[in-house]
Scaffold this motif. Sequence first.
Motif, PDB file in Angstrom:
ATOM      1  N   ALA A  25       6.209  -7.810   5.709  1.00 37.53           N
ATOM      2  CA  ALA A  25       6.098  -6.388   6.082  1.00 37.53           C
ATOM      3  C   ALA A  25       5.895  -6.256   7.589  1.00 37.53           C
ATOM      4  CB  ALA A  25       4.930  -5.748   5.326  1.00 37.53           C
ATOM      5  N   VAL A  59       1.741   0.197   8.246  1.00 34.73           N
ATOM      6  CA  VAL A  59       2.863   1.135   8.424  1.00 34.73           C
ATOM      7  C   VAL A  59       2.341   2.435   9.054  1.00 34.73           C
ATOM      8  CG1 VAL A  59       4.590   2.540   7.195  1.00 34.73           C
ATOM      9  CG2 VAL A  59       4.249   0.127   6.574  1.00 34.73           C
ATOM     10  N   ALA A  60       1.141   2.867   8.620  1.00 33.88           N
ATOM     11  CA  ALA A  60       0.548   4.091   9.191  1.00 33.88           C
ATOM     12  C   ALA A  60       0.238   3.893  10.678  1.00 33.88           C
ATOM     13  CB  ALA A  60      -0.717   4.465   8.429  1.00 33.88           C
ATOM     14  N   GLU A 117      -4.310  -4.693  -4.956  1.00 33.93           N
ATOM     15  CA  GLU A 117      -4.386  -3.344  -4.382  1.00 33.93           C
ATOM     16  C   GLU A 117      -4.736  -3.422  -2.887  1.00 33.93           C
ATOM     17  OE1 GLU A 117      -6.750   0.230  -6.250  1.00 33.93           O
ATOM     18  OE2 GLU A 117      -8.051  -0.787  -4.803  1.00 33.93           O
ATOM     19  N   ILE A 127      -0.784  -3.168   3.781  1.00 36.01           N
ATOM     20  CA  ILE A 127       0.585  -2.915   4.264  1.00 36.01           C
ATOM     21  C   ILE A 127       0.766  -1.422   4.558  1.00 36.01           C
ATOM     22  CG2 ILE A 127       3.030  -2.951   3.580  1.00 36.01           C
ATOM     23  CD1 ILE A 127       2.312  -5.620   2.093  1.00 36.01           C
ATOM     24  N   TRP A 128       0.253  -0.577   3.664  1.00 35.91           N
ATOM     25  CA  TRP A 128       0.314   0.882   3.892  1.00 35.91           C
ATOM     26  C   TRP A 128      -0.360   1.219   5.226  1.00 35.91           C
ATOM     27  CZ3 TRP A 128      -2.894   4.946   4.903  1.00 35.91           C
ATOM     28  CH2 TRP A 128      -2.409   6.235   4.659  1.00 35.91           C
ATOM     29  N   LEU A 129      -1.504   0.612   5.484  1.00 34.73           N
ATOM     30  CA  LEU A 129      -2.250   0.896   6.723  1.00 34.73           C
ATOM     31  C   LEU A 129      -1.478   0.440   7.957  1.00 34.73           C
ATOM     32  CD1 LEU A 129      -5.786  -0.174   5.439  1.00 34.73           C
ATOM     33  CD2 LEU A 129      -5.126   2.152   6.137  1.00 34.73           C
ATOM     34  N   LYS A 146      -8.446   4.359   1.070  1.00 33.22           N
ATOM     35  CA  LYS A 146      -7.795   3.102   0.666  1.00 33.22           C
ATOM     36  C   LYS A 146      -8.849   2.056   0.303  1.00 33.22           C
ATOM     37  CE  LYS A 146      -3.782   4.792   1.253  1.00 33.22           C
ATOM     38  NZ  LYS A 146      -2.906   4.999   0.104  1.00 33.22           N
ATOM     39  N   VAL A 156      -7.284   6.957   5.600  1.00 31.19           N
ATOM     40  CA  VAL A 156      -7.579   5.514   5.688  1.00 31.19           C
ATOM     41  C   VAL A 156      -8.753   5.158   4.777  1.00 31.19           C
ATOM     42  CG1 VAL A 156      -8.465   3.716   7.244  1.00 31.19           C
ATOM     43  CG2 VAL A 156      -6.617   5.230   8.017  1.00 31.19           C
ATOM     44  N   GLU A 177      -1.613  -4.372  -0.916  1.00 30.69           N
ATOM     45  CA  GLU A 177      -0.660  -3.248  -0.821  1.00 30.69           C
ATOM     46  C   GLU A 177      -1.199  -2.190   0.139  1.00 30.69           C
ATOM     47  OE1 GLU A 177       2.448  -3.416  -2.061  1.00 30.69           O
ATOM     48  OE2 GLU A 177       1.738  -5.425  -2.555  1.00 30.69           O
ATOM     49  N   ASP A 178      -2.506  -1.932   0.068  1.00 29.98           N
ATOM     50  CA  ASP A 178      -3.105  -0.937   0.965  1.00 29.98           C
ATOM     51  C   ASP A 178      -3.073  -1.416   2.421  1.00 29.98           C
ATOM     52  OD1 ASP A 178      -3.540   0.757  -1.109  1.00 29.98           O
ATOM     53  OD2 ASP A 178      -5.732   0.636  -1.093  1.00 29.98           O
TER      54      ASP A 178
END
Length: 308
Positions: free
Chosen positions: A297, A223-224, A213, A219-221, A143, A140, A216-217
Amino acid sequence: MATYTYGGCIEQSYRINWKIKDVLGSLEFDLDRPWLPAALSGGGGVFCLNPEEKKKLTQVEMGAYSHLFAFVETFIAPLMADLALDSQGVNGEAFEALTNFASEEVKHIHLFREVARRVDVKLGFPLKLVTGQIEVAHAVLSKNKGAVLLLTSAIEWFTQHHYLSSMSQSDELDPLTREIFRCHWMEEAQHARLDHLEALRLFKDMTTVERHEAIEDLIWLLVAVDGLLEQQAVLDVANLSRHLDRAFTDQEWNEILAGLLRAKRHCFIESGVTHPNFLELFLSVTTSAQQARVQGAVALLLQKSPFH
Ligand SMILES: [Fe+2]
Ligand SMILES: [Fe+2]
């Protein structure tokens, strides 16, 4: 519009500052009561559990709920310590408020660790809980910091919402559970305000590429986080089976899992990203295209089947 200040947060924090022994006091968890309110439990729409079993479900869910706070606090504490360094020698009040914030999260980790121990003693068996908080914290913290702050803001605002909307007025809820989350709520109120101030500070100086960025990060977080919720929901079903001393059929298992996952996604994702105070921050640091990207998302996550 929010008018938070670093100085106001630290003053309020010093007024509140509680000790773990005072929170846990002489109370014990009461197995005759629910440990989470119905609004935060996955038992509501589950037909294969009777009311007594749904009450027991809230007991294993609360163990997971408090553990997930300790889990995310494992990255929130070092994030705040890192952000505090930006203000050292530049903004004394911000430095003090953020180092104090980091220290409060370390205290919360200790509180929830002790809660987990007492839950296990009361239930008579060790709850299965997601592991890997240190590894997750490293991932995390690699990011974009603005993204991590937005996620943290959503989490800290939902702590406010959960306590006020479903715990504070509940006569039925286990009193020790209510006291734990009342104390957490009081300190988190300052954290949520500091997230807001720090996110504004970071986003102000970001280039367009960095903002992209960050989104996008974020969204990654999210999902995590969802991945952790899926893992814990499966463990919750196993914990419930043990607590009830009852084996579930595949159909029952799937029904309970679906209810748990729906509730966890509501608690840990939806109630954060839709909180009006989170939205005030999010809308002020993003374009409408970025907002649509994140909202899309989130919508996908909320409707994802647990059986993929
Ligand atoms: Fe906390
Ligand atoms: Fe916090």
